[in-house]
Structures are given as structure tokens and as C-alpha cells.
Write a protein that holds these residues in place. Structure first.
Motif, short mmCIF file in Angstrom:
data_model
loop_
_atom_site.label_atom_id
_atom_site.label_comp_id
_atom_site.label_asym_id
_atom_site.label_seq_id
_atom_site.Cartn_x
_atom_site.Cartn_y
_atom_site.Cartn_z
N VAL A 1 -11.06 -14.46 31.36
CA VAL A 1 -11.87 -13.92 30.25
C VAL A 1 -11.04 -13.57 29.02
O VAL A 1 -11.57 -13.06 28.04
CB VAL A 1 -12.67 -12.67 30.71
CG1 VAL A 1 -13.63 -13.05 31.83
CG2 VAL A 1 -11.76 -11.53 31.13
N LYS A 2 -9.74 -13.87 29.10
CA LYS A 2 -8.85 -13.48 27.99
C LYS A 2 -9.38 -14.00 26.65
O LYS A 2 -9.75 -15.16 26.52
CB LYS A 2 -7.45 -14.05 28.24
CG LYS A 2 -6.42 -13.41 27.37
CD LYS A 2 -5.03 -13.80 27.73
CE LYS A 2 -4.10 -13.14 26.74
NZ LYS A 2 -2.92 -13.92 26.48
N GLY A 3 -9.44 -13.08 25.71
CA GLY A 3 -9.85 -13.47 24.36
C GLY A 3 -11.35 -13.51 24.15
O GLY A 3 -11.82 -13.70 23.04
N LEU A 4 -12.14 -13.33 25.22
CA LEU A 4 -13.59 -13.36 25.05
C LEU A 4 -14.10 -11.99 24.62
O LEU A 4 -13.50 -10.96 24.96
CB LEU A 4 -14.27 -13.75 26.38
CG LEU A 4 -13.99 -15.14 26.94
CD1 LEU A 4 -14.83 -15.39 28.19
CD2 LEU A 4 -14.30 -16.20 25.91
N PRO A 5 -15.23 -11.97 23.93
CA PRO A 5 -15.80 -10.66 23.55
C PRO A 5 -16.11 -9.84 24.80
O PRO A 5 -16.58 -10.38 25.80
CB PRO A 5 -17.10 -11.04 22.83
CG PRO A 5 -17.04 -12.50 22.58
CD PRO A 5 -16.04 -13.11 23.49
N GLY A 6 -15.80 -8.56 24.74
CA GLY A 6 -16.14 -7.66 25.86
C GLY A 6 -15.27 -7.84 27.10
O GLY A 6 -15.59 -7.32 28.17
N ALA A 7 -14.14 -8.56 26.94
CA ALA A 7 -13.30 -8.86 28.12
C ALA A 7 -12.75 -7.59 28.77
O ALA A 7 -12.71 -7.47 30.00
CB ALA A 7 -12.16 -9.79 27.72
N SER A 8 -12.34 -6.62 27.95
CA SER A 8 -11.70 -5.45 28.56
C SER A 8 -12.73 -4.61 29.32
O SER A 8 -12.43 -4.06 30.38
CB SER A 8 -10.92 -4.64 27.53
OG SER A 8 -11.79 -3.88 26.77
N LYS A 9 -13.95 -4.54 28.81
CA LYS A 9 -15.02 -3.83 29.54
C LYS A 9 -15.29 -4.52 30.87
O LYS A 9 -15.48 -3.88 31.90
CB LYS A 9 -16.31 -3.81 28.70
CG LYS A 9 -16.58 -2.50 28.06
CD LYS A 9 -18.01 -2.47 27.55
CE LYS A 9 -18.28 -1.10 26.93
NZ LYS A 9 -19.47 -1.09 26.15
N PHE A 10 -15.33 -5.83 30.83
CA PHE A 10 -15.57 -6.61 32.05
C PHE A 10 -14.47 -6.31 33.07
O PHE A 10 -14.74 -6.06 34.24
CB PHE A 10 -15.60 -8.11 31.70
CG PHE A 10 -15.55 -9.02 32.89
CD1 PHE A 10 -16.69 -9.27 33.65
CD2 PHE A 10 -14.36 -9.65 33.27
CE1 PHE A 10 -16.64 -10.11 34.76
CE2 PHE A 10 -14.31 -10.48 34.37
CZ PHE A 10 -15.45 -10.71 35.11
N ARG A 11 -13.23 -6.31 32.60
CA ARG A 11 -12.10 -6.05 33.51
C ARG A 11 -12.21 -4.66 34.13
O ARG A 11 -12.03 -4.48 35.33
CB ARG A 11 -10.78 -6.16 32.75
CG ARG A 11 -10.29 -7.58 32.60
CD ARG A 11 -8.83 -7.60 32.22
NE ARG A 11 -8.56 -6.83 31.00
CZ ARG A 11 -8.60 -7.37 29.78
NH1 ARG A 11 -8.86 -8.65 29.63
NH2 ARG A 11 -8.36 -6.65 28.71
#
Ligand SMILES: Cc1cc2nc3c(=O)[nH]c(=O)nc-3n(C[C@H](O)[C@H](O)[C@H](O)COP(=O)(O)O)c2cc1C
Length: 334
Positions: free
Chosen positions: A291-301
Motif C-alpha cells: 500500500v506504499k504511497g496510496l492514500p490512507g496507507a498509514s491508517k490501513f497499516r
């Protein structure tokens, strides 16, 4: 065109894009996922020669090979020809295609056991290790090295010389010293020097994070192929990017469906292989890359870091996929 087949003794590889041994990462399910992108060869995680002696079952699990997991290199680490030879004998009925000796690992525990990069201190022992294996197998015997112990002891040419004298079939070179660990930059000019001096194929390794990096390494060093490592953890689709760039073709990043389907499959394979608890723990290490670079990636992680059920992973991945589709109108903007 940088993509070309490689022959290593009697082993024919369809191309020159190698997947590194990565402890904690390149287990059987992950290798199967990487193979979908048509890499030349995968390696097992490094396997301790002493471990094979004292806890065979646990160590041998790292050399779990399936018929569809081919070609495969098994990598051993150990402190001496005697120990490594015994380990080699203990896995004689394993269906691997190539045996590789780890002369580069700089993890404290491995160095304390006088293995990995510690062997660089003693090229004569490297000679003995390769020699005894070569005398006892028809399979290719290869080694993976760093440039030396530290800046004052850079001896990769001496190690190459010992390896060639012992009739090694290929050498992979990560041009950092043991003391650098992963700091600084890999000095690709050293790969060029080693390649010039080598009569056996040289695989360059270190700091390849894109297709352009891989081409650049081939151009700058003249090496015969590349080995991908951390770049693959950051971007699990790096293999197809490198192959495409080697062919001088335009590379299109995977669209959201491909990313999510691959992620779901990867997760399921790992869970089926290692069980829900261990499998999910292992899979988390890869999720960021997808998901690197995708919107909302850190929330997903953050969200998946707290999940303990496979079914919740699936649901979260699917929800995230739908969210991305809503916020990104065109997939080629990913
Ligand atoms: C998590 C991790 C595990 C690794 N495990 C191994 C291993 O089992 N055997 C080995 O020879 N090198 C191992 N390495 C080193 C890599 O194979 C590679 O040589 C190194 O990361 C440099 O390449 P890179 O800059 O493309 O990452 C490991 C590296 C990392 C980051």
C-alpha cells in the motif's frame, strides 16, 4: 536489453533477476508469490549449519521446497568447512537446485558464531568450504559476499580468488563492508572491479529500489545479473518492474485490483502455511509494501497491526480497496 538467461554450471536460468535470501521473509509462500513475476531464481532464508546439526527439524523447515518452487537455491551459514559439509550431507535428499554459502551476514548473533561475514576474515576457509562442496555435488556451488570486514580490510578480490580456485560457480556481491551493515551506499564501483577480475558470473546486489536502479547497476558494473532484496519488501512488484525495464519496455504500475488481489493471495498462502497467528505476524511485514504511497496507507497499516483474525484481514483489505477506488479516479494515478 539487459534481460538475458544465465547458465550456472548445469543449471539454466531463464533470466538474470535473482531474489535474495531474506531471513524472516523469503519463506515458501512468499517465494511462490514472487515467482508469479517470473524471476530467475529464489533462495531459502539462510539456514544455520549448526542448527541442522542440533535441531534438524526446525532448521530444515526453512528449506521447505515445493515442486512449484523451482529453481531454488539453499543458503547455508556456518563457521567452517567441516560444519558446513556435515550440514550439506544432512540435506542431501532435499530437492534444491543450487547451494549458496553466506559470507555476508552481519547480524551480531551470526558473527558471534564466526559465520556469515566473519568468514571474510579467512578466505582460505572460504576456499575449503567451496572446495569440499564442489567435490561432493554436481549442483552449482555459489557464495554471497560483502566487500570486507571493515574499511581497513576490504578483501573482496582475495575472496573472489579463493572462490575461483575452489571452482565456485557464481558469486553474488553486496558491496558494503560488514561494519557498514546497511548504512551508507553500496559502492557499485567495487562490483565493476570484481566483475572485471572474475571468470565466473557475478550477480550485483545492493540498493536496487527501482527498475532504473537495476539497469543503472548493469550499465555501471557490467555484472551478469541483479539480486533484489530490501527493494522487494518496500515494493513487492519490483521484480516485474525490473524485468520490464531490462526489456526496455514501458512499465505500468499495478492497478489497485492487482495490488489487492496479490495482497489477499499472499496473506492466505502465509496463513495456510504458518497458521493464523504466526502467519498474520509474518504477513504484516509485507502489507506496508503493497500500500506504499496510496492514500490512507498509514491508517490501513495501523488497523491491520491490531487484527488477529485472518477473516478480519480480508475484510480490512477489501474495505481499503473499495476506499481507494473511490478516492482514486484513474488507476494509472496510483
Ligand atoms: C530482513 C533482511 C534479511 C536478510 N537475510 C539474509 C539472508 O538470509 N542471507 C543473506 O545472504 N542475506 C540476507 N540479507 C541481505 C540481503 O540479501 C542483501 O544482501 C542486502 O539487503 C543488500 O541488498 P539491498 O540493498 O537490495 O537490500 C538480509 C537483509 C535483510 C534486510
Amino acid at each position: 536489453m539487459f534481460l538475458k538467461p544465465i547458465k550456472i554450471k548445469n543449471l539454466f536460468l531463464k533470466n538474470n533477476v535473482f531474489i535474495a535470501p531474506l531471513a524472516g521473509y523469503t519463506n515458501l509462500p512468499t517465494r511462490l508469490i514472487f515467482r508469479e513475476q517470473d524471476c530467475a531464481i529464489c533462495y531459502s532464508e539462510m539456514v544455520s549449519a549448526m542448527g541442522l546439526k542440533f535441531n534438524f527439524e526446525k532448521s530444515a523447515k526453512l528449506i521447505d521446497i515445493s515442486k512449484i518452487d523451482k529453481p531454488i537455491g539453499v543458503q547455508l551459514f556456518g563457521s567452517s568447512s567441516e560444519i558446513i559439509f556435515k550440514a550439506f550431507l544432512s540435506i542431501s535428499n532435499f530437492n534444491y537446485d543450487l547451494i549458496d554459502i553466506n559470507c555476508g551476514c552481519s547480524v551480531k548473533k551470526v558473527l558471534k558464531a564466526k559465520s556469515g561475514a566473519y568468514l571474510l576474515k579467512d578466505p582460505k576457509e572460504i576456499y575449503r568450504i567451496i572446495k569440499i562442496l564442489k567435490e561432493n555435488t554436481d549442483k552449482p556451488v555459489t557464495l554471497k559476499i560483502r566487500s570486507g570486514w571493515d574499511n581497513d580490510h576490504i578483501n573482496f578480490l582475495e575472496v573472489l580468488d579463493s572462490s575461483i580456485k575452489a571452482k565456485a560457480d557464481l558469486i553474488t556481491f553486496h558491496p558494503r563492508t560488514r561494519s557498514m551493515l546497511f548504512k551508507g551506499k553500496a559502492d557499485w564501483s567495487q562490483i565493476k572491479i570484481l566483475k572485471k577480475a572474475s571468470s565466473i558470473p557475478v550477480i550485483g546486489n545492493g540498493d536496487i529500489f527501482s527498475g532504473t536502479d537495476a539497469v543503472q547497476m548493469m550499465k555501471e558494473t557490467g555484472c551478469d545479473g541483479v539480486m533484489l532484496a530490501r527493494g522487494l519488501i518496500e515494493n513487492p512488484f519490483l521484480i516485474e518492474e525490473v524485468i520490464c525495464t531490462f526489456k526496455n519496455e514501458k512499465y505500468n504500475k499495478p492497478d489497485i485490483d492487482k495490488r489487492m488481489n496479490t495482497m489477499l493471495k499472499h496473506c492466505s498462502l502465509i496463513v495456510n502455511y504458518s497458521g493464523e497467528r504466526n502467519g498474520l505476524a509474518n504477513f504484516r511485514k509485507f502489507a506496508s509494501g503493497y500500500v506504499k504511497g496510496l492514500p490512507g496507507a498509514s491508517k490501513f497499516r495501523q488497523k491491520i497491526n491490531h487484527l488477529v483474525k485472518h477473516k478480519d484481514f480480508i475484510k480490512t483489505i477489501e474495505e481499503y480497496c473499495n476506499y481507494i477506488k473511490k478516492v482514486v479516479v484513474k488507476n494509472d494515478k496510483l
